[in-house]
Enzyme design. Structure first.
Site, PDB file in Angstrom:
ATOM      1  CG  HIS A 106      -1.718   1.236   1.431  1.00 50.29           C
ATOM      2  ND1 HIS A 106      -3.044   1.337   1.094  1.00 50.29           N
ATOM      3  CD2 HIS A 106      -1.376   2.442   1.954  1.00 50.29           C
ATOM      4  CE1 HIS A 106      -3.493   2.550   1.399  1.00 50.29           C
ATOM      5  NE2 HIS A 106      -2.509   3.245   1.920  1.00 50.29           N
ATOM      6  CD  GLU A 107       1.670   3.574   3.769  1.00 50.89           C
ATOM      7  OE1 GLU A 107       1.952   4.676   3.262  1.00 50.89           O
ATOM      8  OE2 GLU A 107       0.614   3.371   4.423  1.00 50.89           O
ATOM      9  CG  HIS A 132       0.248   6.304  -0.473  1.00 53.33           C
ATOM     10  ND1 HIS A 132      -0.869   6.829  -1.084  1.00 53.33           N
ATOM     11  CD2 HIS A 132      -0.191   5.757   0.697  1.00 53.33           C
ATOM     12  CE1 HIS A 132      -1.934   6.606  -0.337  1.00 53.33           C
ATOM     13  NE2 HIS A 132      -1.563   5.963   0.750  1.00 53.33           N
ATOM     14  CG  HIS A 153      -5.834   6.668   0.710  1.00 55.44           C
ATOM     15  ND1 HIS A 153      -5.778   7.564   1.750  1.00 55.44           N
ATOM     16  CD2 HIS A 153      -4.885   5.731   0.996  1.00 55.44           C
ATOM     17  CE1 HIS A 153      -4.849   7.191   2.620  1.00 55.44           C
ATOM     18  NE2 HIS A 153      -4.292   6.081   2.176  1.00 55.44           N
TER      19      HIS A 153
END
Lengths: 428, 178
Positions: free
Chosen positions: A142-143, A146, A152
């Site tokens: 997930h990170e 980013h 998101h």
């Protein structure tokens, strides 16, 4: 004096140069394809061994590599300023970060676009496949999303959902998340060494013969299994060629042919001036086949009259002939008569004429592939493919030439996400 | 170290100071909404270049602890509970709350109900949900994406092979897992 005062300002991270910052669409994205990362020494977690942490991050980066044209290399030696992504664990006020972690619960990590990732070590991070805690792998994926430029995404199933969802047993990056990252970086393109469908014959407990096939793409020393029904490669691919195919060269395969007649059922791999016959019962190449032929064997011996090395080869079940492609010519070999077909070689452009003038690979093909999924033959060259006209095409349009080549298309628009990974994670 | 007594550390105690304040009232919710960009979009990218806050010693005044210490006890801190905040409705807060509820597929009530509190207290990423200059994605698309929806393939790897060898053969693919 003004410049001197500027040097007194504390900068936690040098701002990335503008040139590095924009991807395909002008949105924030890396402009280079090879990125370096490091788990910084002052930022180890107290919960997992260092090796476990680094393994999980290698896997997380590899999962992104598998679906977009980026490669990630762990770099523990270069100066820190040359590292694109720094990862670290901390609690509360941590690692010189402007944002404070809140302790166990709620916020578990944060990341900066094109920058660093921090994990809250007050969270109970666990290794993959653990039933407890928060999966470090899932959070890391997930990170990293980013850092690569994704915001998101509020969609069930997206890895970029802001809230942590306990890890499913089959946690992977789904179709829409792939398209999201590919919107920033494009899809994966590139030539292949060869492409083929591998036939497996099995008997059920009831004695019924079942025939299955799997599709394989080979490039250099790697290969992918392509799952046609899922429009993607097998999770975790590519794999080193030598791992899945024993006894054949570990890279640079020129061609593959499965000769399948009433009398013959033989699979061949070609490289250079030699070829190998594969023993699928024992999952390795023959050193000597049942007919007494030793391998590797010269192409000139097994297929007299055929030049080598070749660009690629293809077995046509319609006429029991193997077609060997070299430069701009094609040579035919009759497997029943075991001799080169008269009337050959021919120019590829003559035997497989272009449907649209000048839209033709001409020669130096990468692969010629019969697909059981599409029931069609495809010519591959570079990032494009041409479909060979078949009977259904001619029924719809009788003006199409026999064995004509339809206009070219992008390989990436028919076979999705066949992506390289960095060599350091090939065996992960 | 974090205190534990079991061999497998399964009883590790997290000090209260190391746990986030639960969002149970309007004040906490307002801070949450501000932090994650619902009150006003956050310029997250610029925040990493701000000077780090200077640490301030905010420990409470020492207590007369010698008379209280027993092994394993948790020292209790005396102090007054903060007075409840004025619950006057704040339009900016209500709008932000509704935005949060909408984004998280909750009933858009504008009230800090239990469902909303639960959503706010879930483990989450620290990156704000609404950023300045945001191309936020809902359902995986942004306004300038030409999304290609994935439809199930009409054909599958299971199909009959029309080969000359004969036999009743059905082609199918194996689907190995990672």
């Amino acid at each position: 004096r003004k410049r001197f005062l500027e040097t007194l300002l504390v900068r936690k991270r040098k701002k990335r140069a503008v040139d590095d910052m924009f991807g395909l669409t002008g949105q924030m994205a890396f402009s280079k394809k090879m990125l370096k990362w490091r788990l910084i020494g002052e930022g180890y977690s107290s919960q997992l061994s260092i090796d476990e942490q680094r393994y999980i991050f290698r896997l997380a980066f590899r999962m992104w590599s598998e679906i977009c044209p980026l490669e990630f290399e762990e770099d523990n030696s270069s100066p820190l300023a040359m590292i694109d992504m720094r990862l670290g664990f901390g609690t509360g006020r941590h690692l010189g970060c402007t944002q404070t972690f809140d302790g166990a619960g709620r916020e578990f990590a944060h990341a900066w676009y094109l920058g660093d990732i921090h994990f809250d070590d007050d969270e109970h991070f666990t290794a993959p496949n653990s039933d407890n805690g928060i999966s470090l792998l899932k959070v890391a994926v997930h990170e990293i999303g980013h850092v690569l430029g994704l915001p998101h995404i509020y969609r069930t199933g997206s890895i970029m959902q802001p809230s942590y969802i306990p890890q499913d047993s089959d946690f992977e990056i789904d179709w829409l998340d792939r398209k999201a990252i590919q919107h920033l970086y494009g899809g994966c393109v590139g030539p292949f060494s060869t492409v083929f469908d591998w036939i497996r014959k099995e008997r059920t407990p009831y004695g019924e013969l079942v025939v299955r096939f799997n599709t394989y793409f080979l490039r250099d020393s790697w290969y992918w299994l392509y799952e046609n029904r899922n429009n993607r490669t097998r999770y975790g691919d590519p794999i080193a060629l030598q791992v899945g195919w024993h006894g054949i060269p570990s890279d640079g395969i020129d061609g593959f042919a499965h000769v399948w007649t009433w009398r013959i059922d033989a699979v061949y791999f070609f490289k250079g001036t030699q070829y190998w016959r594969y023993d699928s019962e024992n999952d390795q190449a023959y050193t000597e086949d049942p007919e007494g032929h030793k391998y590797p064997r010269l192409i000139s011996e097994g297929f007299p009259g055929i030049p080598s090395p070749i660009d690629t080869v293809f077995y046509d079940r319609r006429d029991y002939k193997m077609y060997f492609f070299k430069d701009s010519l094609v040579h035919a070999f009759d497997v029943n008569k075991n001799q080169k077909d008269s009337g050959f070689p021919k120019r590829i452009t003559d035997m497989f004429p272009a449907v649209v003038p000048n839209d033709h690979p001409a020669g130096n093909l990468d692969a010629v592939y019969f697909s059981y999924t599409h029931n069609s033959v495809f010519f591959f060259k570079g990032m494009y493919f041409w479909k060979v006209v078949d009977n259904p095409d001619r029924l719809k349009n009788p003006s199409l030439p026999y064995n004509g080549l339809m206009p070219r298309q992008n390989v990436a628009n028919q076979w999705y996400d066949i992506c390289n990974v960095h060599s350091s994670v090939l065996k992960i | 170290e974090k205190l534990f007594h079991s061999r497998d550390h399964s009883d590790v105690e997290i000090p209260a100071a190391h746990q986030p304040e639960l969002i149970i009232d309007q004040d906490a919710a307002q801070q949450f909404l501000k932090k994650y960009g619902f009150t006003k979009p956050v310029n997250w990218e610029e925040m990493q270049y701000e000077s780090a806050p200077v640490p301030v010693d905010d420990d409470p005044a020492p207590l007369d602890i010698m008379s209280l210490i027993r092994e394993g006890d948790v020292l209790t801190r005396t102090g007054e509970d903060s007075a409840p905040e004025d619950s006057t409705l704040n339009p900016e807060y209500i709008n932000a709350l509704k935005e949060f509820q909408k984004m998280y597929n909750l009933p858009v009530t504008g009230e800090l109900d239990d469902t909303t509190k639960a959503a706010m207290n879930k483990p989450r990423c620290g990156v704000p949900d609404k950023e300045a200059n945001d191309t936020s994605m809902v359902n995986g698309t942004s306004s300038d994406l030409n999304e290609t929806h994935h439809n199930s393939t009409a054909g599958s790897d299971a199909q009959s092979l029309n080969h000359t060898q004969g036999g009743n053969a059905t082609a199918d693919s194996t689907e190995p897992v990672r």
